[in-house]
Design an enzyme around this catalytic site. Structure first.
Site, PDB file in Angstrom:
ATOM      1  N   HIS A 345       2.818 -19.396  -7.044  1.00  0.00           N
ATOM      2  CA  HIS A 345       2.262 -20.126  -5.905  1.00  0.00           C
ATOM      3  C   HIS A 345       0.782 -20.360  -6.180  1.00  0.00           C
ATOM      4  O   HIS A 345      -0.014 -19.412  -6.193  1.00  0.00           O
ATOM      5  CB  HIS A 345       2.455 -19.340  -4.609  1.00  0.00           C
ATOM      6  CG  HIS A 345       3.885 -19.177  -4.220  1.00  0.00           C
ATOM      7  ND1 HIS A 345       4.373 -18.041  -3.614  1.00  0.00           N
ATOM      8  CD2 HIS A 345       4.948 -20.005  -4.366  1.00  0.00           C
ATOM      9  CE1 HIS A 345       5.672 -18.182  -3.396  1.00  0.00           C
ATOM     10  NE2 HIS A 345       6.032 -19.366  -3.856  1.00  0.00           N
ATOM     11  N   GLU A 348      -2.366 -18.843  -4.293  1.00  0.00           N
ATOM     12  CA  GLU A 348      -2.510 -17.387  -4.245  1.00  0.00           C
ATOM     13  C   GLU A 348      -3.344 -16.925  -5.445  1.00  0.00           C
ATOM     14  O   GLU A 348      -2.870 -16.237  -6.353  1.00  0.00           O
ATOM     15  CB  GLU A 348      -1.126 -16.737  -4.205  1.00  0.00           C
ATOM     16  CG  GLU A 348      -0.368 -17.120  -2.934  1.00  0.00           C
ATOM     17  CD  GLU A 348       1.093 -16.687  -2.922  1.00  0.00           C
ATOM     18  OE1 GLU A 348       1.521 -15.984  -3.866  1.00  0.00           O
ATOM     19  OE2 GLU A 348       1.812 -17.065  -1.978  1.00  0.00           O
ATOM     20  N   GLU A 514       2.373  -8.004  -3.647  1.00  0.00           N
ATOM     21  CA  GLU A 514       1.626  -8.887  -2.754  1.00  0.00           C
ATOM     22  C   GLU A 514       0.241  -8.303  -2.485  1.00  0.00           C
ATOM     23  O   GLU A 514       0.117  -7.161  -2.040  1.00  0.00           O
ATOM     24  CB  GLU A 514       2.369  -9.037  -1.422  1.00  0.00           C
ATOM     25  CG  GLU A 514       3.788  -9.581  -1.543  1.00  0.00           C
ATOM     26  CD  GLU A 514       3.835 -11.090  -1.475  1.00  0.00           C
ATOM     27  OE1 GLU A 514       2.763 -11.707  -1.273  1.00  0.00           O
ATOM     28  OE2 GLU A 514       4.938 -11.649  -1.613  1.00  0.00           O
TER      29      GLU A 514
END
Length: 602
Positions: A345, A348, A514
């Site tokens: 992504h 990010e 994450e």
């Protein structure tokens, strides 16, 4: 004689500088460059062409042909604040300005959003062939200074700025290319400011209903003058920060709800060049510079090889790094492997900082780094979506799709990076056991760093297996990593993600790591933002935990009951789903009767 030798090898050859007429004839029928023919006297010597020792990092970046790209070279210094930067504390009196629009305001910056085609067609180095159009719309001689905006550089994505007050600006972000969605990442330049004057910026077309700006996150500011004179880089800045729903708008008979981020800011210097961003930018160019730097070190080069895994849709290189001692490990089938990827992504960017920290530790000269290299073979893909990073997308590739829903696809040409990554892992698993797969991401709604894993409900003996590694991470980075936030589920909607696809292949420890865009709520870092050094440190801690996992310290993993106490956390989902996970856009343009067959391939 040469022809006979070639027939014995079953193919033709390439002879780079050969005067033999038979070689010239063979070169006309050339099918491969894998074999090289040299001569010892009149006798041909056939050998395999060795792979290139170095990847060319000086090739220009390829942009979609629609993109205008300014020639300015953007460079930001690295800097770590002397003290942790605290979250913004809401006063409860922050304004919620509603959109005014260009009808009642004054457009001061605007670039074309409409693309020439509904889907990606082709690319070239530097983007559009046409001259750069004027994007600033005001008289530079106006006595009341108006801010000068720009975003036509790598990873920039501001589409429009409208002046709605003396010092107030409405900002519209460009959606991910070839989509109408995914506005969260922002990165743009500002000039022509006055120091000590309060400016207000309001982004009016964000699409997520919740955000870390509701929990005290501040935007980032970079001043070129501050960097040159004081060595100060990116820092958190802004007051009167408000994230809120602003309006709904009909588009193609669909109702789209938009959200605004509004904040005030004072610039430190007059007539400076400043940048504002959602997270610390990490461009494709920076990755190329980093890889060029590490491969120029002879010591690192002896155990680290950088190759091109594949070309992206636009033709940018997707790099793969293999780390293992020279002439060892390849034939040792007992040596296990570790696979780490990042930046599927593009918005990010915190994932790339973690990746740089991971590589920095692993390629270092410490005893622990040496032990890791002796113990494992590492396969690393540092940037899975270079095209999205280049154009400033938040979530999608140039296919208009979320690549992290495409790991089961057969459409190699539409989603090359994830197809080749899965293919690489399958080949690796045919040779040896893969002990860990980890894909680095950023998270826009939760603080801290945490992991999403899978859960084995068939084999009861493995029910808690996947929780061990994240638990050990929480012990090694107790003020940044939250085990309480980790989730372990296999959802149907996430079957196309790297995490679940690799778990389905048989990798028991398959995770998404994450990292928040915000900061920590833990220990002595509670209520403070993460810096680039904090993000890099999570790459260090992954290496440290990998060492502990191979030789577990009983103090860190005391007993199974310590893990069972977190079982109640298993009833919520993992990362955000994407609604851009269908066919690549160029296939959606095909006749309807073709969709069934293409969906089968997906």
């Amino acid at each position: 004689m040469v022809s006979s030798a070639i027939r014995n090898y079953g193919t033709t050859h390439q002879c780079d500088s050969c005067s033999h007429s038979v070689c010239k004839d063979l070169n006309e029928k050339l099918r491969t460059t894998q074999l090289v023919v040299t001569f010892s006297g009149n006798r041909p010597v056939i050998s395999l062409r060795p792979p290139p020792e170095r990847v060319n990092f000086t090739c220009g970046i390829r942009w979609p042909i629609e993109c205008e790209v300014i020639s300015d070279i953007i460079h930001h210094i690295e800097w770590d604040p002397p003290k942790p930067e605290p979250f913004y504390q809401s006063t409860g009196y922050e304004r919620t300005p509603m959109p005014v629009g260009e009808e009642r305001g004054k457009v001061v910056f605007c670039i074309d959003h409409a693309t020439k085609h509904p889907y990606f067609t082709y690319s070239r180095i530097g983007g559009s062939r046409e001259p750069i159009k004027r994007a600033t719309f005001y008289d530079v001689n106006e006595t009341d200074l108006i801010l000068e905006f720009e975003s036509r550089f790598e990873s920039g994505n501001l589409q429009k700025a409208v002046q709605v007050g003396a010092r107030d600006y409405e900002l519209t972000l460009r959606t991910d290319m070839y989509t109408t969605k995914h506005t969260q990442w922002f990165y743009f330049r500002v000039r022509n400011m006055k120091a000590g004057v309060t400016y207000r910026f309001t982004i009016i077309n964000l699409m997520k209903s919740s955000s870390l700006y509701l929990q005290g996150m501040k935007p980032l500011l970079y001043s070129e003058r501050d960097a040159e004179e004081n060595g100060v880089g990116w820092q958190r800045a802004g007051s009167n920060i408000k994230y809120y729903r602003n309006c709904s708008q009909d588009s193609n008979n669909d109702t789209i709800t938009f959200y605004s981020l509004s904040w005030t800011l004072q610039f430190p210097y007059d007539s400076d060049t400043c940048y504002l961003a959602h997270c610390y930018p990490y461009t494709y160019s920076r990755l190329q510079r980093y890889l060029s730097h590490i491969t120029s070190n002879p010591a690192v080069k002896s155990y680290c090889k950088v190759r091109v895994l594949c070309q992206s849709l636009a033709g940018n290189a997707v790099y793969v790094i293999t780390i293992m001692p020279q002439d060892s490990g390849r034939m040792d089938k007992t040596k296990k492997a570790v696979v780490v990827t990042a930046r599927v992504h593009p918005g990010e960017s915190n994932a790339s900082w973690m990746m740089e920290g991971f590589l920095g530790f692993l390629l270092g000269d410490s005893a622990d780094a040496q032990l890791l290299r002796d113990t494992f073979i590492f396969k690393v893909v540092p940037m899975l979506n270079p095209d999205g990073v280049v154009v400033g997308n938040y979530r999608c590739s140039l296919a208009g799709s979320d690549l992290n829903r495409k790991y089961r696809t057969l459409l190699r040409d539409s989603f090359p990076s994830v197809w080749h990554t899965r293919n690489m892992v399958e080949k690796l698993m045919a040779e040896r056991d893969v002990v860990l797969y980890c894909d680095f991401h950023g998270h826009s709604r939760k603080n801290n760093v945490f992991m999403y894993g899978c859960s084995n409900k068939v084999d009861a003996s493995l029910t808690l297996h996947e929780r061990v590694f994240p638990l050990m991470m929480s012990k090694n980075a107790s003020n940044k990593f939250s085990f309480n936030t980790c989730k372990f589920r296999v959802q149907k909607s996430k079957e196309g993600t790297g995490r679940i696809a690799m778990w389905r292949l048989g990798i028991k420890n398959s995770y998404t790591m994450e990292a928040t865009f915000g900061g920590s709520t833990l220990g002595d870092r509670r209520g403070t933002h993460f810096t680039t050094q904090d993000l890099k440190s999570m790459g260090f801690h992954l290496c440290d935990t990998l060492l502990d996992y191979c030789d577990p310290d009983p103090i860190k993993v005391r007993d199974e009951g310590n893990i069972k106490s977190y079982a109640i956390l298993l009833d919520t989902s993992g990362s955000d789903s994407s609604d851009s996970d269908g066919l690549p856009l160029h296939l959606l343009d095909q006749p309807k009767n073709a969709h069934t067959e293409v969906n089968r391939l997906l």
